[in-house]
Scaffold this active site. Structure first.
Site, PDB file in Angstrom:
ATOM      1  N   LYS A  22      37.662  -0.432  70.429  1.00 12.21           N
ATOM      2  CA  LYS A  22      38.062   0.849  69.844  1.00 12.21           C
ATOM      3  C   LYS A  22      37.141   1.972  70.319  1.00 12.21           C
ATOM      4  CE  LYS A  22      36.576   2.366  65.830  1.00 12.21           C
ATOM      5  NZ  LYS A  22      36.406   3.206  64.639  1.00 12.21           N
ATOM      6  N   ASN A  23      35.820   1.717  70.304  1.00 11.84           N
ATOM      7  CA  ASN A  23      34.859   2.777  70.626  1.00 11.84           C
ATOM      8  C   ASN A  23      34.823   3.124  72.113  1.00 11.84           C
ATOM      9  OD1 ASN A  23      34.216   3.052  67.962  1.00 11.84           O
ATOM     10  ND2 ASN A  23      32.346   1.845  68.053  1.00 11.84           N
ATOM     11  N   ARG A  93      36.693  10.790  62.839  1.00  5.79           N
ATOM     12  CA  ARG A  93      35.672  11.666  63.424  1.00  5.79           C
ATOM     13  C   ARG A  93      35.732  11.689  64.951  1.00  5.79           C
ATOM     14  NH1 ARG A  93      31.388   8.879  65.447  1.00  5.79           N
ATOM     15  NH2 ARG A  93      31.520   6.655  65.132  1.00  5.79           N
ATOM     16  N   CYS A 117      34.333   8.076  58.895  1.00  7.76           N
ATOM     17  CA  CYS A 117      33.507   7.204  58.053  1.00  7.76           C
ATOM     18  C   CYS A 117      32.712   7.971  57.010  1.00  7.76           C
ATOM     19  CB  CYS A 117      32.514   6.431  58.916  1.00  7.76           C
ATOM     20  SG  CYS A 117      33.283   5.131  59.845  1.00  7.76           S
ATOM     21  N   ARG A 122      27.057  13.357  60.450  1.00  6.55           N
ATOM     22  CA  ARG A 122      27.114  13.118  61.896  1.00  6.55           C
ATOM     23  C   ARG A 122      27.353  14.476  62.550  1.00  6.55           C
ATOM     24  NH1 ARG A 122      29.816   7.553  63.156  1.00  6.55           N
ATOM     25  NH2 ARG A 122      29.791   6.500  61.193  1.00  6.55           N
ATOM     26  N   GLN A 126      25.105  18.825  68.687  1.00  4.36           N
ATOM     27  CA  GLN A 126      24.691  18.467  70.055  1.00  4.36           C
ATOM     28  C   GLN A 126      25.823  18.726  71.058  1.00  4.36           C
ATOM     29  OE1 GLN A 126      21.414  17.654  70.558  1.00  4.36           O
ATOM     30  NE2 GLN A 126      21.370  18.136  68.378  1.00  4.36           N
ATOM     31  N   ILE A 327      19.536   4.221  62.150  1.00  2.38           N
ATOM     32  CA  ILE A 327      20.520   5.115  62.784  1.00  2.38           C
ATOM     33  C   ILE A 327      21.176   6.055  61.770  1.00  2.38           C
ATOM     34  CG2 ILE A 327      22.607   5.243  64.217  1.00  2.38           C
ATOM     35  CD1 ILE A 327      20.514   3.885  65.783  1.00  2.38           C
TER      36      ILE A 327
END
Length: 417
Positions: A22-23, A93, A117, A122, A126, A327
């Site tokens: 998925k990512n 997201r 999520c 998040r 950036q 994280i």
């Protein structure tokens, strides 16, 4: 709302195929925005997040054609609406990944700030900072990121933190920028490398993907290509943990251990025997696992997306483990639910101290995010009696047909509406 019913105590055994990642798939689908030619993708997983992304791309004018079981052809020739509305973005997201490609190809984008999520902040700052360095004019107003640029210019970008989606967004944008872009402190994740490989097959000039400095020489246009999505390393790790917890013996097909070193090492530390083949992994679990401590950190260190699953196996392991999450804040939401099943876990800041117990007992628990729900499935597989997991739409965001795959390995699991 769907629930998962699990009758615990069954030992997992047999073979099952893993899905595409998925990512990796989400940013790679967005790469189709960079060209007016059709791009053909294979090994695309059937997941809610993927369906949402395809709807979002369709809304922008991209042609979406299904091709066989796991193939999709995307045609950006009709791209005419560089807007990602809140309605489309609120559940996912990763939709921020359209920002870079849209600005690069259309000269403009309006993208709603993302949802997805529930595991802490998040920030997309950036992404914005990088696009501004490339000459884009960016405003955040009324919940939307509005970016404009006649043509992006190559730039040296050093992100303040390692960001996977930030690296991907800026790498895609840089493909059509004028001149060279250098991304420093870049994410090194295998999914970033898979995206870079896809972009290169479309005519991009990229070097250094997989290191913390990526260089992109901008080109005038990209063309169509065919790309197979890499196997899902987190799905693979999750099934390995499920087999380990139940004392099982399984073989996972259509996957690779190449990006799973830290996970495989920890499972071996816990007492599992692991055999790595070219496109498969076999795990044979001991009678009882040994507790293993870990600390999450950006790739190639231990992945935060496997933290909850290892917490679940530590719940019934012999000994005490400390799990340190570096994280995301707010990523211990599964702890209270695991404790409802009888786990002994203590939270101290961003550390969880897990004392292994002899047995867990089934109960009704609630999924709070994607990987937390995976930990509840693993715990439910070993708990005595029935475990009911509520709100499994979280699971469907990241695991394709999880109840079918687990049932194939001998689990007593079913979905109820």
């Amino acid at each position: 709302m769907d629930k998962l019913l699990i009758e615990g105590g069954k030992v997992l055994s047999g073979e099952v195929a893993m899905s595409g990642a998925k990512n990796a798939a989400l940013p790679i689908l967005c790469a189709s925005l960079l060209t007016s030619d059709p791009v053909h993708f294979t090994n695309v997983p059937h997941l809610n997040d993927i369906s949402t992304m395809l709807r979002l791309l369709g809304d922008m004018g991209v042609g979406v054609t299904m091709d066989g079981i796991d193939g999709i052809v995307l045609n950006g020739g009709g791209l005419n609406n560089p807007v990602a509305s809140y309605e489309m973005v609120k559940t996912m997201r990763a939709s921020i990944l359209v920002l870079g490609p849209l600005v690069a190809r259309c000269g403009e984008a309006r993208v709603s700030l993302p949802g997805g999520c529930a595991i802490g902040a998040r920030p997309v700052d950036q992404h914005i900072k990088g696009l501004q360095a490339m000459g884009a004019e960016v405003k955040v107003e009324q919940g939307y990121v509005h970016a404009k640029a006649t043509r992006l210019k190559g730039a040296r970008i050093c992100t303040d933190m390692v960001t996977v989606t930030g690296t991907e967004n800026l790498m895609m944008a840089a493909c059509l920028a004028e001149g060279e872009t250098v991304i420093e402190n870049a994410a090194r994740e295998p999914e970033v490398v898979d995206l870079a490989n896809c972009l290169v097959s479309m005519g991009a000039r990229i070097s250094g993907a997989g290191t913390d400095v990526i260089r992109i020489q901008g080109v005038d246009k990209l063309h169509g290509a065919t790309h197979a999505i890499m196997p899902d390393r987190i799905e693979t790790g999750t099934y390995l943990c499920a087999a380990a917890a139940t004392g099982g013996d399984i073989r996972l097909l259509k996957t690779s251990a190449a990006y799973l070193d830290t996970v495989v090492d920890k499972l071996m530390d816990a007492g599992c025997e692991i055999t790595v083949e070219r496109d498969a992994i076999r795990l044979v679990a001991p009678k009882r696992l040994k507790a293993v401590s870990l600390r999450t950190a950006p790739y190639p260190a231990f992945p935060t997306d496997m933290q909850a699953q290892f917490m679940a196996i530590n719940c019934i392991a012999d000994g005490v483990a400390t799990i340190r999450e570096t994280i995301f804040e707010n990523r211990f939401m599964h702890v209270n639910e695991l404790m409802r099943l009888g786990a002994n876990i203590q939270i101290e800041g961003n550390n969880a101290i897990v004392r292994g117990v002899d047995r867990l007992e089934g109960a009704t628990v609630m999924a709070t995010d994607l990987r937390a729900s995976a930990s509840l499935v693993i715990a439910g597989l070993v708990a005595q009696g029935e475990t009911v997991i509520d709100r499994i739409y979280h699971l469907d965001r990241g695991y394709e047909r999880i109840e079918e795959k687990l049932a194939k390995l001998g689990a007593a699991v079913r979905r109820v509406h």
